[in-house]
Design an enzyme around this catalytic site. Structure first.
Site, PDB file in Angstrom:
ATOM      1  N   ARG A   1       0.860  -1.204   0.000  1.00  0.00           N
ATOM      2  CA  ARG A   1       0.000   0.000   0.000  1.00  0.00           C
ATOM      3  C   ARG A   1       0.894   1.251   0.000  1.00  0.00           C
ATOM      4  O   ARG A   1       0.837   2.059   0.918  1.00  0.00           O
ATOM      5  CB  ARG A   1      -0.942   0.004   1.207  1.00  0.00           C
TER       6      ARG A   1
ATOM      7  N   GLN B   1      -0.879   3.342  -5.386  1.00  0.00           N
ATOM      8  CA  GLN B   1      -2.272   3.753  -5.171  1.00  0.00           C
ATOM      9  C   GLN B   1      -3.149   3.599  -6.410  1.00  0.00           C
ATOM     10  O   GLN B   1      -4.302   3.205  -6.312  1.00  0.00           O
ATOM     11  CB  GLN B   1      -2.323   5.201  -4.679  1.00  0.00           C
TER      12      GLN B   1
ATOM     13  N   ASP C   1      -4.428   0.035  -6.687  1.00  0.00           N
ATOM     14  CA  ASP C   1      -4.890  -0.561  -5.436  1.00  0.00           C
ATOM     15  C   ASP C   1      -6.355  -1.015  -5.535  1.00  0.00           C
ATOM     16  O   ASP C   1      -7.279  -0.248  -5.264  1.00  0.00           O
ATOM     17  CB  ASP C   1      -4.691   0.479  -4.327  1.00  0.00           C
TER      18      ASP C   1
ATOM     19  N   SER D   1      -8.550  -0.704  -2.321  1.00  0.00           N
ATOM     20  CA  SER D   1      -9.143   0.611  -2.057  1.00  0.00           C
ATOM     21  C   SER D   1     -10.289   0.913  -3.016  1.00  0.00           C
ATOM     22  O   SER D   1     -11.353   1.377  -2.598  1.00  0.00           O
ATOM     23  CB  SER D   1      -8.088   1.717  -2.189  1.00  0.00           C
TER      24      SER D   1
ATOM     25  N   TYR E   1      -1.241  -0.595   9.847  1.00  0.00           N
ATOM     26  CA  TYR E   1      -2.542  -1.283   9.907  1.00  0.00           C
ATOM     27  C   TYR E   1      -2.926  -1.535  11.360  1.00  0.00           C
ATOM     28  O   TYR E   1      -2.081  -1.465  12.253  1.00  0.00           O
ATOM     29  CB  TYR E   1      -2.459  -2.641   9.197  1.00  0.00           C
TER      30      TYR E   1
END
Ligand code: NAD
Length: 364
Positions: A122, A127, A130, A133, A226
Site C-alpha cells: 500500500r 495507489q 490498489d 481501495s 494497519y
C-alpha cells in the site's frame, strides 16, 4: 511484437464485474497488446461485446484455449481453466491464493506467473493499482444504501406537518477505505453519523467527513500502520464502552478488518439484544466471518428482539459499472509495469512486481 491479452468472462456465482473495460482495452492495445475478450465478459457490468469490438478487441468464445501471454480476471478462474493455460502464462486479478488451498495448488500446478493484486504494497506509487481501495469505496457506499433500505426509519431529519422526525443515528465500525466511504455516504443521506477505529488518525478523517469520532479508549496500531488484533483487555474495554452506547444507535455498518486474520468480533449477541427493535446492522466484514457474532454471511436475518442483521457478500459487484471501471484502471496501471512495446518484460528489482507475485513455496 504483440502480446495476447485475454479478458475472461467471470464464472464465480454473483460476480458481475469485468477486469478490462473498453477504455482500458484501447490503452492496452496502445501498449502493443492484441486483446481478446471472452464473449459476454462485460455484459453484467453494462459493457457490450460491440463496445469492446469498437475499442479494437476481438471477441472469442469463453471456452477458447488461452495461448499464453497475459490473462486478466476479477476473481481467480476455476482450476479446470487454469489447467489449460500454457506454463508461463501471466495471470493478474484478485486471486486470493492463500484463502483456498485447492486454488493455490491449481495455480502452482498450472505454472502460471500469478499476480494477486491484493498483495500489492500500500505505497503511494501503488495507489493507482490498489484494487482493495477502489473496490472498498463501492462496498462502503453500497452498505449504507442497504442499511437505508432495511431501516424502518428515515435517515435525514424531516420537518413535516405531521411533526418533526429525528435523524437516524448511524454508527460506522472501522474507518478504513470502506468505513470512510460509509461515513461520507450516510452523512450525504442526512443521518447523524459516528464512527470509530483503533487507529488514532481516523479521528481526523471521520471528522473531516462530518462524522463524530466515538472514542472507545483503545488504540492498536500494528505493522505498516494497519490495525493489529486487540488483546483480551483491550477488547473487553472496547466492548464495555460500546455496549452502553449501542442502546441509542439505530443503524450500524461494520467494516473492521485486520489483514490476514478473521474479522474482529466487536458486536456481541448481548449487545444486539440490548439494541432497539427495528435497528439494523449491515456487516461488510461478513466475507471474513463478520464483526457481529450473529452475522450469517450472505443472509439477512432478524434477531429475537427485532434487530435486522445483513451479511452481504461481494457488494462491489452490486455497483458493477463503476467498480469495473476502477478495477480495470487499477489492472491497466499494474500491467504497464511489465507490458511495453508489445512484449512482457519483468524487472524483479521493482518491489511492486516482486512483492505482488505469488509463489507457493515463497508465499509470505
Ligand atoms: P481494512 O479493510 O484492512 O480494515 C478496515 C478498518 O478496520 C481499518 O481502518 C482498521 O484500523 C479497522 N479495525 C481493525 N480492527 C478494529 C477494531 N477492533 N475496532 C475498530 N476498528 C478496527 O483497511 P483498509 O481500508 O484496507 O486500509 C487501512 C489501512 O491501509 C490504513 O492504514 C490506510 O491508510 C492504509 N491504506 C494505504 C493506502 C496507500 O497508501 N496506498 C491505500 C489504502 C489504504
Amino acid at each position: 511484437m504483440t502480446v495476447e491479452v485475454r479478458v475472461v468472462r467471470e464464472t464465480a456465482a454473483g460476480e458481475r464485474r469485468v477486469a478490462a473495460v473498453p477504455e482500458t482495452v484501447k490503452k492496452l492495445m496502445a501498449a502493443g497488446a492484441a486483446v481478446q475478450v471472452e464473449a459476454g465478459a462485460g455484459a453484467a457490468a453494462g459493457f457490450t461485446d460491440q463496445a469492446y469490438l469498437d475499442a479494437g478487441a476481438s471477441i472469442v468464445a469463453p471456452a477458447t484455449p488461452v495461448a499464453g501471454g497475459l490473462v486478466l480476471c476479477v476473481q481467480c478462474p476455476p482450476a479446470a481453466a487454469l489447467a489449460g493455460y500454457p506454463a508461463g502464462t501471466v495471470l493478474v486479478g484478485s486471486l486470493h491464493p492463500q484463502a483456498d488451498a485447492a486454488r493455490a495448488q491449481a495455480l502452482t500446478a498450472a505454472g502460471v506467473v500469478a499476480f494477486p493484486l491484493e498483495r500489492l504494497p500500500r505505497t503511494t506509487r501503488a495507489q493507482a493499482m490498489d484494487v482493495l481501495s477502489s473496490q472498498a469505496a463501492m462496498t462502503g457506499y453500497k452498505a449504507v444504501l442497504i442499511a437505508a433500505e432495511l431501516t424502518p426509519r428515515f435517515f435525514p431529519m424531516l420537518t413535516t406537518a405531521a411533526g418533526t422526525i429525528r435523524p437516524s443515528r448511524v454508527l460506522i465500525v472501522g474507518a478504513g477505505v470502506a468505513g470512510l466511504q460509509a461515513v461520507a455516504t450516510a452523512k450525504r443521506l442526512g443521518a447523524q453519523v459516528e464512527g470509530f477505529d483503533v487507529r488514532p488518525e481516523t479521528r481526523e478523517q471521520i471528522e473531516s467527513l462530518g462524522g463524530r469520532f466515538l472514542d472507545l479508549g483503545v488504540s492498536a496500531v500494528g505493522e505498516g500502520g494497519y490495525a493489529r488484533a486487540l488483546t483480551e483487555d483491550e477488547r473487553a474495554e472496547q466492548q464495555r464502552r460500546l455496549a452502553e452506547h449501542l442502546k441509542g444507535v439505530d443503524t450500524i455498518v461494520c467494516t473492521a478488518a485486520v489483514p490476514g486474520r478473521p474479522a474482529p468480533k466487536i458486536i456481541t449477541a448481548a449487545m444486539v439484544a440490548g439494541m432497539k427493535p427495528g435497528s439494523v446492522i449491515v456487516d461488510l466484514a461478513a466475507e471474513t466471518g463478520g464483526n457481529c457474532e450473529l452475522t450469517q454471511p450472505g443472509q439477512t436475518i432478524t434477531s429475537a428482539n427485532g434487530v435486522t442483521l445483513a451479511g452481504p457478500l461481494n457488494l462491489a459487484s452490486m455497483g458493477a459499472v463503476h467498480a469495473s471501471e476502477m478495477f480495470a484502471r487499477n489492472v491497466y496501471n499494474f500491467v504497464v509495469l511489465f507490458l511495453k512495446d508489445g512484449a512482457l518484460s519483468f524487472d524483479w528489482e521493482d518491489e511492486l512486481l516482486a512483492r505482488t507475485r505469488w509463489q507457493a513455496d515463497a508465499a509470505a
